[in-house]
Design a protein around this motif. Structure first.
Motif, PDB file in Angstrom:
ATOM      1  N   TYR A 110       0.821  -1.161   0.090  1.00  0.00           N
ATOM      2  CA  TYR A 110      -0.081  -0.106  -0.037  1.00  0.00           C
ATOM      3  C   TYR A 110       0.768   1.270  -0.008  1.00  0.00           C
ATOM      4  N   THR A 111      -0.009   2.243  -0.258  1.00  0.00           N
ATOM      5  CA  THR A 111       0.909   3.564  -0.516  1.00  0.00           C
ATOM      6  C   THR A 111       0.114   4.759   0.073  1.00  0.00           C
ATOM      7  N   ASP A 112       0.586   5.675   1.007  1.00  0.00           N
ATOM      8  CA  ASP A 112      -0.075   6.511   1.587  1.00  0.00           C
ATOM      9  C   ASP A 112       0.164   7.700   0.669  1.00  0.00           C
ATOM     10  N   LEU A 113      -1.161   8.128   0.168  1.00  0.00           N
ATOM     11  CA  LEU A 113      -1.312   9.226  -0.748  1.00  0.00           C
ATOM     12  C   LEU A 113      -1.441  10.584  -0.082  1.00  0.00           C
ATOM     13  N   VAL A 114      -0.317  11.760  -0.195  1.00  0.00           N
ATOM     14  CA  VAL A 114      -0.259  12.904   0.501  1.00  0.00           C
ATOM     15  C   VAL A 114      -0.528  13.985  -0.252  1.00  0.00           C
ATOM     16  N   PHE A 115      -1.217  14.958   0.043  1.00  0.00           N
ATOM     17  CA  PHE A 115      -1.354  16.007  -1.107  1.00  0.00           C
ATOM     18  C   PHE A 115      -1.842  17.379  -0.427  1.00  0.00           C
ATOM     19  N   TYR A 116      -1.759  18.439  -1.119  1.00  0.00           N
ATOM     20  CA  TYR A 116      -2.116  19.768  -0.827  1.00  0.00           C
ATOM     21  C   TYR A 116      -3.672  19.725  -0.619  1.00  0.00           C
ATOM     22  N   ASP A 117      -4.309  20.320   0.370  1.00  0.00           N
ATOM     23  CA  ASP A 117      -5.699  20.148   0.466  1.00  0.00           C
ATOM     24  C   ASP A 117      -6.421  20.968  -0.752  1.00  0.00           C
ATOM     25  N   PHE A 118      -5.462  21.929  -1.280  1.00  0.00           N
ATOM     26  CA  PHE A 118      -6.097  22.821  -2.462  1.00  0.00           C
ATOM     27  C   PHE A 118      -6.542  21.976  -3.598  1.00  0.00           C
ATOM     28  N   ILE A 119      -5.899  20.571  -3.439  1.00  0.00           N
ATOM     29  CA  ILE A 119      -6.249  19.857  -4.938  1.00  0.00           C
ATOM     30  C   ILE A 119      -6.912  18.396  -4.482  1.00  0.00           C
ATOM     31  N   GLN A 120      -7.740  18.645  -3.216  1.00  0.00           N
ATOM     32  CA  GLN A 120      -8.190  17.166  -2.818  1.00  0.00           C
ATOM     33  C   GLN A 120      -9.260  16.612  -3.791  1.00  0.00           C
TER      34      GLN A 120
END
Ligand SMILES: O=c1ccn([C@@H]2O[C@H](COP(=O)(O)O)[C@@H](O)[C@H]2O)c(=O)[nH]1
Length: 640
Positions: A578-588
């Motif tokens: 599995y991978t944890d996908l982390v991102f800026y909330d602006f692009i949720q």
């Protein structure tokens, strides 16, 4: 530096007036002249608070005080030749520089610096509309300061008494120029911006053209008043590709079939000039105090006389350009009292905000679009550097949500992929001191980080590709993302459009040279001695390639991806699938859209994943890209 002007006793003053650490321009650079008309304009746009100048770049090292001196001196020069000079600004005066973004609201200090410039026409940009506190400050300070000169035709503001009013003094300005007495009717339109706060409203141009009051206003002026020129300025790109500009021009022509229409635009941060027909032209003057646009007109009032003369120049924002175009060869004769007092004011504001505090030294330039993200060996690619070295420093941490939500823990040793939109990166990173100001110039947005935990690796691996794919996939997908905000900034979109058209031209001419500029194919007298030229703007517009005042070598341009993504595998022995996908909330919303596409028909999987989104790190003032950069500089490039 070989600088004839600085060999005079005045050279000391140069160092006082350029802001701390700023580099003096090259006074020997070859220059194209301005050609004055009977009606002349200076245009600024998208300054985004860069009133301190670009201290690390000698090409743009002037500050706002120098610009004010320039405008005052040029007004005298044009007046001596019997011409008027009007100053125009088309908005976006903060977000992107420490001087504007370290105050609450943004622009509280920088706007008072801007306001020293004696504009004839000023309007609002979308960055005056994101935050309610900023809109209020703008409406209550900037609008009264400029009075009838601050107008907007399609933006409104909600006052405290709950009534809507125009965001400006009026929807239009009708006035006569001082020297030649030209009758000017000015209007101002913003692009169709939908991201404003609850106190502002933008009516799109497609709706404006149906408004009875606007058609009554235009009919009134066209039938009852002398209008020598229509000046239409606003936060709207002038490019032929921007359909709103064409729609507006077509509409205005129904009221003013022969009147010369001069447009001034902004928003996409590029230098551009367009002719919409033979009695109209449109200028856009770049961004970030890199450019002052100059436009002159002669013989434009009557259709019967000879063709109107139109001339445009993109002036580099430095003392060499400013002094050259005003015929001044010493700083003491160039600077005006107001200009030098504004320079001093900026220096003291910068000191108070400690903008030149620095944490290390950037060893070389990193470019957003002048280096190739898609080439893993291109060490100058800012996006690749951010992807590989900067965002990977992110750690889970909670600030506002501390105690209210469990801190995310990667208990199973998942791999991790972090995604940000390229639009969140606003400027190159230049060789030199990494200052507090650079925290804002590279990436000013205070976004927070979110995570979708435990995404099957094969699904996670598709997300960047889906988001970077062409529009054909997007429009073809059952779940359209048309309603989502752009992942690229307007500037990056314009860059990609230029790369695409250069590719087309190149493939047409010689079978395809990826990402090369058209300048390669334009015979140009100064090409013979390119070695002595510095890198800078070489603008391609409707008049050709000779609009820039300083003759430069062109930087290459490369396609910019919508999103960049890091990938960290985790320790091999115990790694999960599995991978944890982390991102800026602006692009949720984009991430969830791409996740849905990647999950295909597996609705249960998508729902389970989307249902588990939580904050990974909500400490935006400690962990946004600017601050992660600072951490890297401290660890890897400290002063020796
Ligand atoms: O929080 C944010 C806000 C905006 N962006 C990016 O900026 C453009 C808007 O460009 P402007 O020149 O500022 O109008 C938007 O499309 C995003 O790409 C962002 O990344 N984060």
């Amino acid at each position: 530096e070989s600088n004839p002007h600085l060999s005079t006793p005045d050279d000391q003053i140069v160092h006082i007036d350029l802001q701390k650490g700023a580099r003096t321009p090259d006074f020997a650079e070859p220059m194209r002249e301005l050609s004055h008309g009977t009606l002349n304009f200076l245009h600024t746009t998208d300054t985004h608070g860069w009133y301190l100048g670009h201290v690390n770049q000698k090409q743009y090292s002037s500050d706002w005080g120098d610009f004010i001196s320039f405008a005052e001196q040029l007004k005298n020069c044009t007046a001596i030749e019997g011409g008027d000079l009007l100053l125009v600004d088309t908005g976006d005066r903060h977000d992107g520089n420490g001087l504007s973004d370290l105050t609450f609201p943004h622009g509280q200090v920088s706007e008072t610096i801007f306001m020293n410039a004696d504009y004839d026409l000023v309007t609002v940009g979308n960055h005056e509309l994101y935050e309610a506190s900023v809109s209020r400050y703008e409406y209550e300070n900037m609008v009264p300061h400029y009075g009838p000169r601050y107008i907007s035709t399609n933006v409104e503001y909600l006052k405290d008494d709950n009534t809507w009013t125009i965001f400006g003094n009026s929807t239009h300005r009708y006035f006569q120029t001082e020297i030649n007495g030209y009758h000017v009717l000015a209007l101002s339109f913003m692009f169709d911006f939908t991201g404003g706060n609850e106190r502002v409203k933008v009516t799109p141009i497609s709706e404006m053209v149906k408004k009875q009051w606007l058609s009554d206003l235009l009919s009134y002026y066209s039938q009852n008043k002398q209008v020598d020129i229509l000046v239409v300025f606003g936060h709207l790109p002038v490019s032929h590709q921007w359909t709103e500009a064409g729609l507006l021009h077509h509409y205005l022509r129904t009221f003013f079939p022969d009147t010369f229409i001069q447009y001034f635009g902004g928003h996409s941060h590029i230098r551009d000039f367009a002719m919409y027909d033979n009695r109209s032209s449109a200028l856009q003057s770049g961004r970030y105090c890199e450019t002052v646009g100059f436009l002159s007109l002669s013989d434009f009032t009557s259709v019967e006389t000879a063709d109107s003369e139109v001339h445009r120049r993109y002036i580099d924002f430095n003392l060499h350009s400013f002094m050259h175009h005003t015929g001044k060869n010493t700083l003491s004769s160039f600077e005006t009292d107001l200009g030098s007092s504004v320079s001093r004011r900026i220096a003291s504001a910068a000191r108070e905000m400690r903008l030149s505090d620095s944490w290390g030294y950037v060893p070389h330039n990193f470019y957003m679009s002048a280096a190739d993200y898609y080439n893993s060996h291109d060490k100058k690619s800012l996006l690749r550097f951010l992807q590989d070295k900067i965002i990977t420093q992110l750690k889970p941490e909670l600030c506002e949500l501390k105690g209210r939500q469990p801190l995310y823990k990667n208990t199973h040793n998942n791999s991790r992929s972090i995604l940000i939109n390229s639009g969140s990166i606003r400027y190159d990173l230049y060789k030199g001191d990494f200052t507090r100001n650079a925290l804002f110039t590279v990436s000013p947005f205070s976004n927070k980080w979110k995570v979708v935990p435990n995404v099957p690796k094969d699904i996670a691996a598709q997300i960047q590709g889906i988001l970077n794919a062409g529009d054909y996939i997007i429009t073809g997908a059952s779940t359209s993302r048309k309603h989502l905000p752009d992942l690229l900034s307007p500037y990056q979109k314009a860059t990609n459009a230029r790369v695409a058209s250069a590719k087309m031209l190149n493939s047409h001419l010689d079978g395809g040279i990826p990402s090369m500029s058209r300048d390669q194919h334009v015979l140009h007298p100064i090409d013979t001695d390119k070695k002595s030229l510095s890198y800078g703007y070489v603008t391609h517009d409707d008049f050709g390639v000779y609009g820039d005042d300083t003759i430069h070598k062109e930087l290459p341009i490369f396609r910019v991806p919508n999103v960049i993504a890091s990938f960290e595998g985790g320790a091999n022995s115990t790694r999960t699938p599995y991978t944890d996908l982390v991102f800026y909330d602006f692009i949720q919303d984009h991430i969830l859209w791409a996740l849905k596409v990647a999950c295909g028909g597996n609705v249960k999987l998508y729902n389970d994943l989307a249902g588990n989104v939580s904050y990974y790190n909500d400490c935006s003032s400690k962990y946004n890209v600017g601050h992660l950069l600072k951490k890297y500089v401290q660890d890897h490039w400290p002063y020796k």
